[in-house]
Motif scaffolding. Structure first.
Motif, PDB file in Angstrom:
ATOM      1  N   GLY A 192      -4.286  14.133   2.198  1.00 33.06           N
ATOM      2  CA  GLY A 192      -4.295  12.783   1.653  1.00 33.06           C
ATOM      3  C   GLY A 192      -4.467  12.678   0.158  1.00 33.06           C
ATOM      4  O   GLY A 192      -4.834  11.608  -0.349  1.00 33.06           O
ATOM      5  N   GLN A 211       2.417   1.693  -3.445  1.00 38.51           N
ATOM      6  CA  GLN A 211       1.445   2.212  -4.408  1.00 38.51           C
ATOM      7  C   GLN A 211       1.177   3.695  -4.162  1.00 38.51           C
ATOM      8  O   GLN A 211       1.015   4.471  -5.115  1.00 38.51           O
ATOM      9  N   LYS A 212       1.134   4.079  -2.888  1.00 30.48           N
ATOM     10  CA  LYS A 212       0.910   5.488  -2.567  1.00 30.48           C
ATOM     11  C   LYS A 212       2.062   6.350  -3.093  1.00 30.48           C
ATOM     12  O   LYS A 212       1.840   7.415  -3.691  1.00 30.48           O
ATOM     13  N   GLY A 247      -8.445  12.329  -4.548  1.00 29.25           N
ATOM     14  CA  GLY A 247      -8.439  11.934  -3.141  1.00 29.25           C
ATOM     15  C   GLY A 247      -9.840  12.014  -2.576  1.00 29.25           C
ATOM     16  O   GLY A 247     -10.809  12.239  -3.316  1.00 29.25           O
ATOM     17  N   ASP A 291       0.831  -1.212   0.000  1.00 29.96           N
ATOM     18  CA  ASP A 291       0.000   0.000   0.000  1.00 29.96           C
ATOM     19  C   ASP A 291       0.862   1.257   0.000  1.00 29.96           C
ATOM     20  O   ASP A 291       0.564   2.235  -0.709  1.00 29.96           O
ATOM     21  N   VAL A 304      -3.718   7.363 -12.232  1.00 24.41           N
ATOM     22  CA  VAL A 304      -4.633   7.463 -11.090  1.00 24.41           C
ATOM     23  C   VAL A 304      -5.981   7.965 -11.579  1.00 24.41           C
ATOM     24  O   VAL A 304      -6.059   8.833 -12.454  1.00 24.41           O
ATOM     25  N   GLU A 307      -3.850  11.838  -3.558  1.00 22.26           N
ATOM     26  CA  GLU A 307      -3.035  10.794  -4.171  1.00 22.26           C
ATOM     27  C   GLU A 307      -2.268  11.312  -5.383  1.00 22.26           C
ATOM     28  O   GLU A 307      -1.200  10.798  -5.718  1.00 22.26           O
ATOM     29  N   ALA A 308      -2.820  12.288  -6.046  1.00 20.17           N
ATOM     30  CA  ALA A 308      -2.178  12.858  -7.235  1.00 20.17           C
ATOM     31  C   ALA A 308      -2.713  14.277  -7.442  1.00 20.17           C
ATOM     32  O   ALA A 308      -3.857  14.574  -7.093  1.00 20.17           O
ATOM     33  N   LYS A 327       1.960   6.662  -6.860  1.00 18.07           N
ATOM     34  CA  LYS A 327       0.981   7.650  -7.308  1.00 18.07           C
ATOM     35  C   LYS A 327       1.538   9.064  -7.175  1.00 18.07           C
ATOM     36  O   LYS A 327       1.358   9.906  -8.056  1.00 18.07           O
ATOM     37  N   LEU A 328       2.236   9.308  -6.069  1.00 14.61           N
ATOM     38  CA  LEU A 328       2.785  10.644  -5.848  1.00 14.61           C
ATOM     39  C   LEU A 328       3.935  10.949  -6.799  1.00 14.61           C
ATOM     40  O   LEU A 328       4.143  12.104  -7.185  1.00 14.61           O
TER      41      LEU A 328
END
Length: 231
Positions: free
Chosen positions: A146, A93-94, A187, A90, A104, A148-149, A97-98
């Motif tokens: 939070g 993957q986070k 997000g 996880d 995404v 994600e992108a 994405k960043l």
């Protein structure tokens, strides 16, 4: 009456005969069973065998219980390791994405920043336009909430992206973008949107700097992965 006496006498006679016969049979054939020494020894042997089998079964049950407990401990350990591995996945993957390594798509929030529509003649016009610091405030709040992108005017930004003012435009990783600046984040909108609109928060600070701000929740936003320049 005489007939009844005859019948009664006959019944008593038969009853007496049966009692006498039963007594004689019992006396002649006593029911006490006498066991020989060999039979007693065999009975002792079987009893001893039964006790040994019961003790062995007890040992086996205890061994099975111990192994079941050991197996349960290993299963719990495997479960903890699986959870740890999933946490790593996880987190990876986070980060992907960043850093833009993966595409995404999902719900999000869109913030539009515009230069002030009215600039008093006696004021410095530079104080009524959007600067890179304003863009950074929005992006930092989105990341803290939070996201994600994030993208600016459709151009996805990354952790190492460079954003700077160049006159009336903003440069993002060498690409110039004129106002208005649309900053989109993927997000949880129930977290990002309220965070931006906190009292004395980012939106209030931008309005105080004469920047026109609008915030909208988006049902679906898609951002492509970063295109590699290698090879």
């Amino acid at each position: 009456m005489n007939g009844k006496h005859v019948i009664f006498s006959f019944v008593l006679l038969v009853s007496g005969f049966l009692v006498t016969f039963s007594y004689q049979q019992t006396k002649a054939n006593p029911q006490v069973v006498q066991l020989t020494d060999g039979q007693l020894e065999q009975d002792y042997y079987y009893r001893k065998q039964l006790i040994e089998v019961e003790e062995k079964n007890k040992e086996l049950r205890e061994e099975v219980a111990a192994k079941q407990e050991a197996i349960q401990g290993k299963e719990e350990n495997i479960g903890d390791q699986a959870t740890l591995v999933q946490d790593y996945i996880d987190e990876k993957q986070k980060l992907q994405k960043l850093t833009g390594e993966v595409a995404v798509e999902g719900q999000g929030v869109e913030v539009e920043l515009r230069d002030a529509a009215y600039i008093p003649s006696e004021e410095n016009a530079n104080q009524y336009i959007v600067h890179d610091s304003h863009v950074h405030k929005v992006i930092n709040e989105m990341l803290a909430s939070g996201a994600e992108a994030i993208a600016i005017n459709g151009q996805r930004i990354y952790r190492n992206s460079y954003i700077a003012c160049t006159g009336p435009v903003i440069t993002v990783d060498g690409v110039q973008h004129p106002a208005p600046f649309v900053i989109t984040a993927i997000g949880d909108p129930d977290v990002i949107e309220p965070s931006l609109n906190l009292q004395n928060g980012v939106v209030d600070q931008l309005v105080e700097d004469h920047v026109e701000v609008s915030v909208q929740v988006k049902g679906n936003v898609a951002m492509n992965a970063k295109v590699s320049n290698e090879g």
